[in-house]
Design an enzyme around this catalytic site. Structure first.
Site, PDB file in Angstrom:
ATOM      1  N   HIS A   1      -3.776  -4.059  -0.244  1.00 54.47           N
ATOM      2  CA  HIS A   1      -3.253  -5.233   0.857  1.00 54.47           C
ATOM      3  C   HIS A   1      -3.438  -6.624   0.584  1.00 54.47           C
ATOM      4  CE1 HIS A   1      -2.978  -1.752   3.679  1.00 54.47           C
ATOM      5  NE2 HIS A   1      -4.201  -0.616   2.589  1.00 54.47           N
TER       6      HIS A   1
ATOM      7  N   GLU B   1      -2.218  -8.838   3.137  1.00 46.77           N
ATOM      8  CA  GLU B   1      -3.270  -9.463   3.736  1.00 46.77           C
ATOM      9  C   GLU B   1      -3.938  -9.503   4.650  1.00 46.77           C
ATOM     10  OE1 GLU B   1      -2.625  -5.302   5.213  1.00 46.77           O
ATOM     11  OE2 GLU B   1      -1.448  -6.725   4.022  1.00 46.77           O
TER      12      GLU B   1
ATOM     13  N   CYS C   1       0.313  -1.302   0.154  1.00 42.21           N
ATOM     14  CA  CYS C   1      -0.153  -0.166   0.301  1.00 42.21           C
ATOM     15  C   CYS C   1       0.621   0.980   0.024  1.00 42.21           C
ATOM     16  CB  CYS C   1      -0.835  -0.356   1.109  1.00 42.21           C
ATOM     17  SG  CYS C   1      -2.415   1.008   1.011  1.00 42.21           S
TER      18      CYS C   1
END
Length: 203
Positions: free
Chosen positions: A178, A180, A77
């Protein structure tokens, strides 16, 4: 294998750490220069503004450390944007390890920030998208600034404009989204990053 998540003091480090722990890897979260230099892989996360993040890195005396790394590095990001030469978000010089510029998005009549799930398309050989089919390549975005597609782009996304969803130069990789927070596709991308080898041979 040792994995370091750089403590930039401007990111949700827990979610990134948990994502790697689910893959069986225990990362170290640190701002210690020697620990970063000696690790096998490095994650550079970030949220907020490029100006504030670069100020944090300067105060931590990590700018030159991050610019000189030779192992695989993944910026996530804002962390991806920090890898570029310059950001319009605060008119700030960034790390300059990937030849690209970060500009405010021109999303036509779509709202900013670009927030939510969107598809990503590999634009050239992209080892981080290995074993992720085009139908599975949905990732979670939250951003108002983006990198325009150029020679460093290895994946694109569309949101009122086409922008670089992923960039690369030598051992430095960036993901605007992102991973994750992106379910199975994000987990596979992080697994691919952990398995990277021989990354310094590519311009």
């Amino acid at each position: 294998m040792s994995l370091v998540i750089v403590d930039t003091a401007c990111a949700n480090l827990s979610s990134v750490r948990f994502a790697f722990e689910r893959l069986g890897v225990k990362p170290e979260v640190t701002a210690n220069a020697e620990r970063i230099r000696s690790s096998d892989k490095v994650i550079l996360p970030g949220v907020g503004t490029a100006q504030a993040a670069m100020r944090n890195l300067q105060q931590l005396e990590l700018v030159n450390v991050l610019k000189q790394l030779e192992q695989p590095v993944l910026g996530i990001c804002l962390g991806m944007q920090l890898l570029t030469n310059w950001s319009a978000e605060g008119n700030v010089d960034c790390l300059g390890v990937i030849p690209a510029r970060t500009l405010r998005m021109q999303a036509q009549d779509l709202p900013l920030p670009h927030m939510g799930w969107n598809t990503v398309k590999a634009s050239q050989n992209n080892p981080l998208l290995a074993n992720i089919s085009p139908e599975q390549a949905w990732f979670y975005f939250v951003h108002s600034y983006a990198v325009a597609p150029d020679d460093a782009t290895i994946a694109t996304c569309d949101y009122g404009q086409t922008f670089a969803a992923m960039i690369r130069h030598k051992n430095y990789f960036g993901a605007q989204f992102h991973p994750e927070r992106s379910g199975a596709a994000g987990a596979q991308l992080l697994k691919n990053f952990l398995e990277l080898t021989d990354v310094n041979t590519r311009a």
